[in-house]
Design a protein around this motif. Structure first.
Motif, PDB file in Angstrom:
ATOM      1  N   SER A 134       1.308  -1.260   0.145  1.00  0.00           N
ATOM      2  CA  SER A 134      -0.050   0.457  -0.273  1.00  0.00           C
ATOM      3  C   SER A 134       1.211   1.654   0.259  1.00  0.00           C
ATOM      4  CB  SER A 134      -1.086  -0.165   0.910  1.00  0.00           C
ATOM      5  OG  SER A 134      -0.302   0.260   2.562  1.00  0.00           O
ATOM      6  N   VAL A 135       1.719   1.153   0.473  1.00  0.00           N
ATOM      7  CA  VAL A 135       3.102   2.072   0.714  1.00  0.00           C
ATOM      8  C   VAL A 135       3.609   2.817  -1.015  1.00  0.00           C
ATOM      9  CG1 VAL A 135       5.385   3.140   1.503  1.00  0.00           C
ATOM     10  CG2 VAL A 135       3.925   1.507   3.376  1.00  0.00           C
ATOM     11  N   LEU A 136       3.818   1.584  -1.329  1.00  0.00           N
ATOM     12  CA  LEU A 136       4.319   1.795  -2.122  1.00  0.00           C
ATOM     13  C   LEU A 136       3.589   2.410  -3.546  1.00  0.00           C
ATOM     14  CD1 LEU A 136       7.402  -1.278  -2.685  1.00  0.00           C
ATOM     15  CD2 LEU A 136       6.961   1.282  -2.756  1.00  0.00           C
ATOM     16  N   GLN A 137       2.513   1.826  -3.713  1.00  0.00           N
ATOM     17  CA  GLN A 137       0.862   2.519  -4.300  1.00  0.00           C
ATOM     18  C   GLN A 137       0.274   4.385  -4.020  1.00  0.00           C
ATOM     19  OE1 GLN A 137      -1.875   0.352  -5.044  1.00  0.00           O
ATOM     20  NE2 GLN A 137      -1.684  -1.962  -5.117  1.00  0.00           N
ATOM     21  N   ILE A 138       1.301   4.200  -2.911  1.00  0.00           N
ATOM     22  CA  ILE A 138       0.868   5.791  -2.287  1.00  0.00           C
ATOM     23  C   ILE A 138       1.770   6.006  -2.967  1.00  0.00           C
ATOM     24  CG2 ILE A 138       1.181   7.330  -0.583  1.00  0.00           C
ATOM     25  CD1 ILE A 138       0.077   5.097   1.104  1.00  0.00           C
ATOM     26  N   ASN A 139       3.029   6.022  -3.360  1.00  0.00           N
ATOM     27  CA  ASN A 139       4.307   5.839  -3.661  1.00  0.00           C
ATOM     28  C   ASN A 139       3.548   6.822  -5.232  1.00  0.00           C
ATOM     29  OD1 ASN A 139       7.148   7.166  -4.174  1.00  0.00           O
ATOM     30  ND2 ASN A 139       7.270   5.126  -5.312  1.00  0.00           N
ATOM     31  N   SER A 140       2.739   5.756  -5.665  1.00  0.00           N
ATOM     32  CA  SER A 140       2.587   5.302  -7.153  1.00  0.00           C
ATOM     33  C   SER A 140       1.800   6.968  -7.848  1.00  0.00           C
ATOM     34  CB  SER A 140       2.153   4.657  -7.873  1.00  0.00           C
ATOM     35  OG  SER A 140       3.121   2.890  -7.497  1.00  0.00           O
ATOM     36  N   VAL A 141       1.234   6.986  -6.949  1.00  0.00           N
ATOM     37  CA  VAL A 141       0.391   8.686  -7.168  1.00  0.00           C
ATOM     38  C   VAL A 141       0.746   9.630  -6.438  1.00  0.00           C
ATOM     39  CG1 VAL A 141      -1.468   6.629  -7.238  1.00  0.00           C
ATOM     40  CG2 VAL A 141      -1.701   7.754  -5.194  1.00  0.00           C
ATOM     41  N   ASN A 142       2.484   9.374  -4.957  1.00  0.00           N
ATOM     42  CA  ASN A 142       2.539  10.847  -4.701  1.00  0.00           C
ATOM     43  C   ASN A 142       4.015  10.904  -4.447  1.00  0.00           C
ATOM     44  OD1 ASN A 142      -0.350  11.698  -3.132  1.00  0.00           O
ATOM     45  ND2 ASN A 142      -0.378   9.686  -2.886  1.00  0.00           N
ATOM     46  N   PRO A 143       4.560  10.878  -6.063  1.00  0.00           N
ATOM     47  CA  PRO A 143       5.954  11.261  -6.027  1.00  0.00           C
ATOM     48  C   PRO A 143       6.558  11.866  -5.205  1.00  0.00           C
ATOM     49  CG  PRO A 143       4.889  11.819  -8.191  1.00  0.00           C
ATOM     50  CD  PRO A 143       3.752  11.542  -6.986  1.00  0.00           C
ATOM     51  N   GLU A 144       6.204  12.931  -4.640  1.00  0.00           N
ATOM     52  CA  GLU A 144       6.279  13.560  -3.779  1.00  0.00           C
ATOM     53  C   GLU A 144       6.980  13.082  -1.815  1.00  0.00           C
ATOM     54  OE1 GLU A 144       2.088  14.347  -2.809  1.00  0.00           O
ATOM     55  OE2 GLU A 144       4.214  14.034  -4.639  1.00  0.00           O
ATOM     56  N   LEU A 145       6.341  11.776  -1.818  1.00  0.00           N
ATOM     57  CA  LEU A 145       7.119  10.725  -1.112  1.00  0.00           C
ATOM     58  C   LEU A 145       7.755  10.094  -1.465  1.00  0.00           C
ATOM     59  CD1 LEU A 145       2.828  10.420   0.374  1.00  0.00           C
ATOM     60  CD2 LEU A 145       4.807  12.089   1.206  1.00  0.00           C
ATOM     61  N   LYS A 146       8.308   9.904  -2.465  1.00  0.00           N
ATOM     62  CA  LYS A 146       9.224   9.307  -2.799  1.00  0.00           C
ATOM     63  C   LYS A 146      10.654   8.749  -2.074  1.00  0.00           C
ATOM     64  CE  LYS A 146      11.187   6.444  -6.327  1.00  0.00           C
ATOM     65  NZ  LYS A 146      11.090   6.255  -8.245  1.00  0.00           N
ATOM     66  N   GLU A 147      11.052  10.421  -1.424  1.00  0.00           N
ATOM     67  CA  GLU A 147      12.409  10.175  -0.380  1.00  0.00           C
ATOM     68  C   GLU A 147      12.556   9.510   0.456  1.00  0.00           C
ATOM     69  OE1 GLU A 147      15.729  13.131   0.988  1.00  0.00           O
ATOM     70  OE2 GLU A 147      14.262  14.101  -0.241  1.00  0.00           O
ATOM     71  N   MET A 148      11.102   9.869   1.444  1.00  0.00           N
ATOM     72  CA  MET A 148      10.953   9.930   2.929  1.00  0.00           C
ATOM     73  C   MET A 148      10.250   8.009   2.834  1.00  0.00           C
ATOM     74  SD  MET A 148       8.067   8.612   4.717  1.00  0.00           S
ATOM     75  CE  MET A 148       6.096  10.025   4.200  1.00  0.00           C
ATOM     76  N   ILE A 149       9.548   7.183   1.453  1.00  0.00           N
ATOM     77  CA  ILE A 149       9.278   6.306   1.602  1.00  0.00           C
ATOM     78  C   ILE A 149      10.841   4.915   1.365  1.00  0.00           C
ATOM     79  CG2 ILE A 149       8.145   4.650  -0.043  1.00  0.00           C
ATOM     80  CD1 ILE A 149       5.689   6.472  -0.162  1.00  0.00           C
ATOM     81  N   VAL A 150      11.493   5.587   0.642  1.00  0.00           N
ATOM     82  CA  VAL A 150      12.901   4.775  -0.122  1.00  0.00           C
ATOM     83  C   VAL A 150      13.191   4.711   0.815  1.00  0.00           C
ATOM     84  CG1 VAL A 150      15.105   5.143  -1.696  1.00  0.00           C
ATOM     85  CG2 VAL A 150      12.425   5.601  -2.586  1.00  0.00           C
ATOM     86  N   GLU A 151      13.647   5.840   2.243  1.00  0.00           N
ATOM     87  CA  GLU A 151      14.156   5.542   3.240  1.00  0.00           C
ATOM     88  C   GLU A 151      13.968   5.095   4.358  1.00  0.00           C
ATOM     89  OE1 GLU A 151      17.543   6.388   6.040  1.00  0.00           O
ATOM     90  OE2 GLU A 151      17.526   6.711   3.621  1.00  0.00           O
ATOM     91  N   ASN A 152      12.685   4.423   4.292  1.00  0.00           N
ATOM     92  CA  ASN A 152      11.709   3.941   5.022  1.00  0.00           C
ATOM     93  C   ASN A 152      12.176   2.395   4.693  1.00  0.00           C
ATOM     94  OD1 ASN A 152      10.434   4.913   7.990  1.00  0.00           O
ATOM     95  ND2 ASN A 152       9.660   6.609   6.310  1.00  0.00           N
ATOM     96  N   PHE A 153      12.295   2.275   3.538  1.00  0.00           N
ATOM     97  CA  PHE A 153      12.262   0.792   3.176  1.00  0.00           C
ATOM     98  C   PHE A 153      13.353   0.205   2.789  1.00  0.00           C
ATOM     99  CE2 PHE A 153       7.652   0.337   0.950  1.00  0.00           C
ATOM    100  CZ  PHE A 153       8.063  -0.583   0.630  1.00  0.00           C
ATOM    101  N   ARG A 154      14.676   1.713   2.712  1.00  0.00           N
ATOM    102  CA  ARG A 154      16.147   1.120   3.503  1.00  0.00           C
ATOM    103  C   ARG A 154      16.422  -0.058   5.103  1.00  0.00           C
ATOM    104  NH1 ARG A 154      19.565   2.517  -0.143  1.00  0.00           N
ATOM    105  NH2 ARG A 154      19.036   4.255  -2.127  1.00  0.00           N
ATOM    106  N   LYS A 155      14.765   0.524   5.758  1.00  0.00           N
ATOM    107  CA  LYS A 155      15.153   0.763   7.024  1.00  0.00           C
ATOM    108  C   LYS A 155      14.686  -1.002   7.450  1.00  0.00           C
ATOM    109  CE  LYS A 155      15.251   5.322   9.016  1.00  0.00           C
ATOM    110  NZ  LYS A 155      14.457   6.488   9.653  1.00  0.00           N
ATOM    111  N   LEU A 156      13.266  -0.597   6.708  1.00  0.00           N
ATOM    112  CA  LEU A 156      13.112  -2.382   6.356  1.00  0.00           C
ATOM    113  C   LEU A 156      14.249  -3.527   5.874  1.00  0.00           C
ATOM    114  CD1 LEU A 156       9.737  -1.364   5.100  1.00  0.00           C
ATOM    115  CD2 LEU A 156      10.166  -1.466   7.477  1.00  0.00           C
ATOM    116  N   ALA A 157      15.298  -3.336   5.389  1.00  0.00           N
ATOM    117  CA  ALA A 157      15.582  -4.387   4.229  1.00  0.00           C
ATOM    118  C   ALA A 157      16.536  -5.469   5.974  1.00  0.00           C
ATOM    119  CB  ALA A 157      16.871  -3.489   3.958  1.00  0.00           C
ATOM    120  N   ASP A 158      16.789  -3.800   7.258  1.00  0.00           N
ATOM    121  CA  ASP A 158      17.706  -4.348   8.274  1.00  0.00           C
ATOM    122  C   ASP A 158      16.514  -6.455   9.092  1.00  0.00           C
ATOM    123  OD1 ASP A 158      20.249  -2.996   7.838  1.00  0.00           O
ATOM    124  OD2 ASP A 158      18.690  -1.561   8.188  1.00  0.00           O
ATOM    125  N   ILE A 159      15.210  -5.860   8.964  1.00  0.00           N
ATOM    126  CA  ILE A 159      14.376  -6.963   9.207  1.00  0.00           C
ATOM    127  C   ILE A 159      14.311  -8.264   8.202  1.00  0.00           C
ATOM    128  CG2 ILE A 159      12.271  -7.727  10.105  1.00  0.00           C
ATOM    129  CD1 ILE A 159      11.577  -4.321  10.806  1.00  0.00           C
TER     130      ILE A 159
END
Length: 292
Positions: A134-159
């Protein structure tokens, strides 16, 4: 004035997906209030120990999503907070498909909460994946949020449990900023390498995008329903295996075989006073019948 008891009753009784009826409900005055209250009350009455399928919850969620009911976001997260068995009964295959429509339509202003949900290990793994989608779908329609979303996905990679999903979802949505991270994760862990196909990056097909509207969300649901229907028919056909009619060639197409049913024996029953078939000349009752 709308008779919501009748409308809700029809939603509950529909065993088949009826997108036309759903779209009519959305247009009715007071739809958001009626559906929100009904979903809220339904969730209050759910006993995790009871295995009761409530397919219409998906319809409620889709309607509230289309009506941009932001307060319904908490109800959607509540659904995802249940145990795996309960989620499966409520959402089925929509969990990692069209249910993401409900999440992204109502959660675009609450992304931090979405990521907090994903990070919480007490929740079912694929409920967390649904939120990631759902977050990536939000990213698809709200590109202005991409930087923040990508940064959080990087953190998820530690799990550990989410590493595979970071790789796969990065591929599906073609998040170029995560491409390098995905390859790094892929090369670090051989078990991940077996589960993920990084050749997808070279696939020329369009990346996965957010559903544009409720029609697209329900098209996904209809397609999944058809796949399940076909799968059920196939399983029922394969069930003849239990009756000794299947020849064991699991890798072959079931439909290619024409089974020959074994005919019952039709040998004539020998009368007690008839000559014994062994040729002794005695009656059957005085000869071989006694040896049985």
């Amino acid at each position: 004035m709308n008779n919501w008891d009748d409308i809700l009753g029809k939603l509950k009784s529909n065993s088949e997906i009826d997108i036309d009826f759903i779209k009519e409900v959305i247009k009715k005055e007071g739809a958001e209030e009626a559906i929100y209250n009904e979903l809220s009350e339904t969730l209050k009455g759910i006993d995790p120990g009871e295995h009761i399928s409530l397919d219409y919850i998906v319809d409620y969620s889709m309607i509230l999503a289309e009506l941009n009911s932001e307060r319904s976001f908490d109800l959607f997260l509540k659904i995802l907070s249940y145990e795996e068995e309960v989620i499966d009964l409520l959402l089925g295959d929509t969990l990692n498909g069209s249910f993401t429509y409900a999440l992204y339509k109502t959660g675009k202003n609450r992304i931090e909460e979405l990521f907090e949900f994903v990070k919480n290990e007490k929740y079912f793994e694929y409920a967390r994946v649904s939120v990631m989608q759902s977050v990536l779908q939000i990213n698809s329609v709200n590109p202005e949020l991409k930087e923040m979303i990508v940064e959080n996905f990087r953190k998820l990679a530690d799990i550990q449990i989410l590493k595979e999903h970071v790789i796969v979802l990065s591929e599906e949505y073609r998040i170029e900023e995560l491409k390098e991270l995905s390859f790094e994760l892929y090369n670090q862990d051989k078990s991940l390498a077996r589960q993920c196909d990084m050749d997808e990056w070279n696939n020329p097909n369009e990346p996965r995008k957010a559903y544009k509207n409720i029609e697209e969300a329900y098209e996904s649901l209809l397609n999944m329903a058809m796949i399940n229907k076909i799968g059920t028919i196939y399983q029922e056909e394969m069930s003849v295996k239990g009756f000794g009619l299947y020849d064991g060639l699991e890798n072959e197409n079931f439909d290619d075989f024409e089974f020959e049913f074994q005919k019952p024996r039709t040998s004539k029953k020998i009368g007690r006073n008839e000559p014994c078939p062994c040729g002794s000349g005695k009656k059957y009752k005085k000869c071989c019948l006694n040896s049985k």
